[in-house]
Design an enzyme around this catalytic site. Sequence first.
Site: not given
Ligand SMILES: C/C=C(\C)C(=O)SCCNC(=O)CCNC(=O)[C@H](O)C(C)(C)COP(=O)(O)OP(=O)(O)OC[C@H]1O[C@@H](n2cnc3c(N)ncnc32)[C@H](O)[C@@H]1OP(=O)(O)O
Length: 237
Positions: A61, A101, A104, A124
């Site tokens: 998400a 998600g 999922e 999550e």
């Molecule tokens: C209800 C809930 C549901 C259905 C869910 O899905 S909850 C789970 C949501 N997802 C997460 O929590 C994933 C969180 N992100 C990470 O673990 C990491 O960012 C990554 C593994 C996805 C990538 O890691 P890495 O390669 O080290 O890079 P960064 O951490 O620097 O991230 C890169 C840019 O991506 C943006 N980002 C990451 N995840 C999300 C997200 N879920 N939604 C929006 N944006 C996301 C992050 O902010 C970085 O953005 P910038 O800073 O470069 O602009």
Amino acid sequence: MAEFTRLQNCLALIRLRNPPVNAISTTVARGIKESLQKAITDDTVKAIVICGADGIFCAGADIREFKVHKTFDIQLGDIVDEIQRNKKPVVAAIQKLALGGGLELALGCHYRIAHAEAQVGFPEVTLGILPGARGTQLLPRLVGVPAALDLIISGRHISANEALKLGIIDKIVNSDPIEESIKFAQRISGQSSQELQMTSDMVADKSSALGPPKGYTSKATIEFFFYLTVPGLCCGM
Ligand SMILES: C/C=C(\C)C(=O)SCCNC(=O)CCNC(=O)[C@H](O)C(C)(C)COP(=O)(O)OP(=O)(O)OC[C@H]1O[C@@H](n2cnc3c(N)ncnc32)[C@H](O)[C@@H]1OP(=O)(O)O
């Protein structure tokens, strides 16, 4: 957004696009829903492939929306249900990441083909929530309750290789998983809806035959088992 492309050979491709990680925002979720409807209602489409843009499947998400609204409102569970109800085979092509998600969504598909370097997981728990879009039912059906609990409670990311061994992924490739998924979808698009329905029913039967794992007899564990495996007991998405 999600882009819908009608491919040759009776296939439809749905591509998630939301840089940088194709997270599922309300707009992306709406796009997936609309694209699925197009693919399902088009009688010339025999199989569907779902993938992400720019070499990444989906990191779950969109946490940018979560920060603004303090809640996720993407109705992803409905999308997963729609994929499962539909009689056309759906293949998830997993490049790089399928998290939360995103995983999922992939679990809702009938087949998952991943790149060897891909990782999957349910982060999550790091946000203080549980997977709410059928992940807590679909994962234990594939891997059993103890392994599902481990992944859901730890939030750890696992490699494509480990996911293959557990049964989360059907096939690993070193080439482009989208191309491989398209080829595979083409091969199975000949499967009759009856055959597909039989496969889905077998998976459902297997899951309802699952009991609480041996040695896990506390009331709390049994309640959690039913929470994991019985659709509808799960909160909110
Ligand atoms: C209800 C809930 C549901 C259905 C869910 O899905 S909850 C789970 C949501 N997802 C997460 O929590 C994933 C969180 N992100 C990470 O673990 C990491 O960012 C990554 C593994 C996805 C990538 O890691 P890495 O390669 O080290 O890079 P960064 O951490 O620097 O991230 C890169 C840019 O991506 C943006 N980002 C990451 N995840 C999300 C997200 N879920 N939604 C929006 N944006 C996301 C992050 O902010 C970085 O953005 P910038 O800073 O470069 O602009």
